[in-house]
Design an enzyme around this catalytic site. Sequence first.
Site, PDB file in Angstrom:
ATOM      1  CB  CYS A 139     -24.466 -76.464 -26.036  1.00 57.95           C
ATOM      2  SG  CYS A 139     -23.562 -76.146 -24.785  1.00 57.95           S
ATOM      3  CB  CYS A 172     -28.211 -75.137 -22.653  1.00 60.99           C
ATOM      4  SG  CYS A 172     -26.452 -75.422 -23.695  1.00 60.99           S
ATOM      5  CD  GLU A 215     -22.801 -64.615 -32.130  1.00 60.42           C
ATOM      6  OE1 GLU A 215     -24.171 -64.688 -31.972  1.00 60.42           O
ATOM      7  OE2 GLU A 215     -22.206 -65.631 -32.525  1.00 60.42           O
ATOM      8  CE1 TYR A 273     -24.489 -69.993  -9.914  1.00 61.87           C
ATOM      9  CE2 TYR A 273     -23.004 -68.630 -11.023  1.00 61.87           C
ATOM     10  CZ  TYR A 273     -23.858 -69.584 -11.260  1.00 61.87           C
ATOM     11  OH  TYR A 273     -23.796 -70.315 -12.290  1.00 61.87           O
ATOM     12  CB  SER A 314     -19.500 -70.932 -11.578  1.00 63.22           C
ATOM     13  OG  SER A 314     -18.959 -71.321 -12.886  1.00 63.22           O
ATOM     14  NE  ARG A 350     -18.263 -75.536 -19.093  1.00 66.43           N
ATOM     15  CZ  ARG A 350     -17.376 -75.373 -20.106  1.00 66.43           C
ATOM     16  NH1 ARG A 350     -16.450 -75.722 -20.242  1.00 66.43           N
ATOM     17  NH2 ARG A 350     -17.788 -74.392 -20.890  1.00 66.43           N
ATOM     18  CE  LYS A 403     -22.467 -70.195 -22.415  1.00 67.93           C
ATOM     19  NZ  LYS A 403     -23.339 -71.157 -22.049  1.00 67.93           N
ATOM     20  NE  ARG A 454     -20.131 -75.772 -22.827  1.00 67.44           N
ATOM     21  CZ  ARG A 454     -20.298 -77.014 -22.593  1.00 67.44           C
ATOM     22  NH1 ARG A 454     -20.479 -78.036 -23.570  1.00 67.44           N
ATOM     23  NH2 ARG A 454     -20.740 -77.636 -21.384  1.00 67.44           N
ATOM     24  CE  LYS A 499     -22.401 -68.090 -18.905  1.00 68.32           C
ATOM     25  NZ  LYS A 499     -23.116 -69.632 -19.018  1.00 68.32           N
TER      26      LYS A 499
END
Length: 323
Positions: free
Chosen positions: A129, A119, A232, A312, A273, A204, A194, A216, A247
């Site tokens: 992006c 990206c 998609e 994570y 995140s 971020r 996404k 975005r 995502k």
Amino acid sequence: MNENIKPRRVRSIPALRDLTAETIAISKKLIMPHFVIEGENVRQDISSMPGIQRVSIDNFIRDAINDFTLGIKSIIVFGIPSIKDEKASGAYDEKGIVQRAVRALKNECPDICIITDVCLCEYTSHGHCGIVTNGKIENEPTLELLARTALSHVAAGADVVAPSDMMDGRVFAIRAALDHNGFSHIPILSYAAKYASSFYGPFREAAESAPAFGDRSSYQMDFRNAREALREVLLDIDEGADMVMVKPALAYLDIIQRVRSLVDVPICAYNVSGEYSMVKAAASLQFGDERKLVVEILTAIFRAGADFIISYHTRDIVKNGWL
Ligand code: PBG
């Protein structure tokens, strides 16, 4: 009513519950994310993501090898360059942060599976992006830069490239660039569905990639849409994606399930995140047991149909034997 039917019979003892369990979450199916920054022997905490750090290449190698010996065989790498510009030059620089990190790690630990996020947002001065002209995020000029970025990651030793930009046609452009340069064996994991999501907030902060203007929504998907996600996914597979991603994960289990029933390629889910930070916050306030929350969330993502998950929580899970 048939009184002889008693679903509780098979729930009576743990061993029987294990035998009849439909979903088994295992740590081999998890990918650990890493944030790499410039410098030497640097470790920076990320305030919104307790337990996750931004580290310099030397510490990245240390951490990844340490994790590898514990059983974390796959990672995804994000780079944070010290210089950002309009053209995202750092993204496709052979000596860029990700390229150096990947090269160094592959050298030390050839068996690790390195996935790179492809990206431009961490590398552009405006944080979008793609290439921006007159305040618009341009599709076509961005494709070439994404393809160069992916190629430079693979040349450095990446095993899988994962485009996360959501430009139209990027999978095709990346596939063509890899094929023309002797990398037809390298798979593409496309961030196919996404969504434009508030759950990316902590990332971020970690990646310093918040857009300087606007948001975005002109390229990432609208969270009101599900059928569009299927479109998609099919488009990306048609363009050459070997694996597809949904995502975020937790608020999008219906999307994972619908994609699962539509296609047979491996499906990745990104437990992002904000999902991580919510669990950490709840646990620190003693509003829930961290281990149980994590195991339930990841199992639900697998149950919905994901084959593997970027999370994570991976290091905590593997270190503490939570699965
Ligand atoms: C880069 C990228 C983002 C994430 C992964 N790759 C941020 C974004 O799209 O704004 C988010 C990951 C996370 O929140 O954990 N485009």
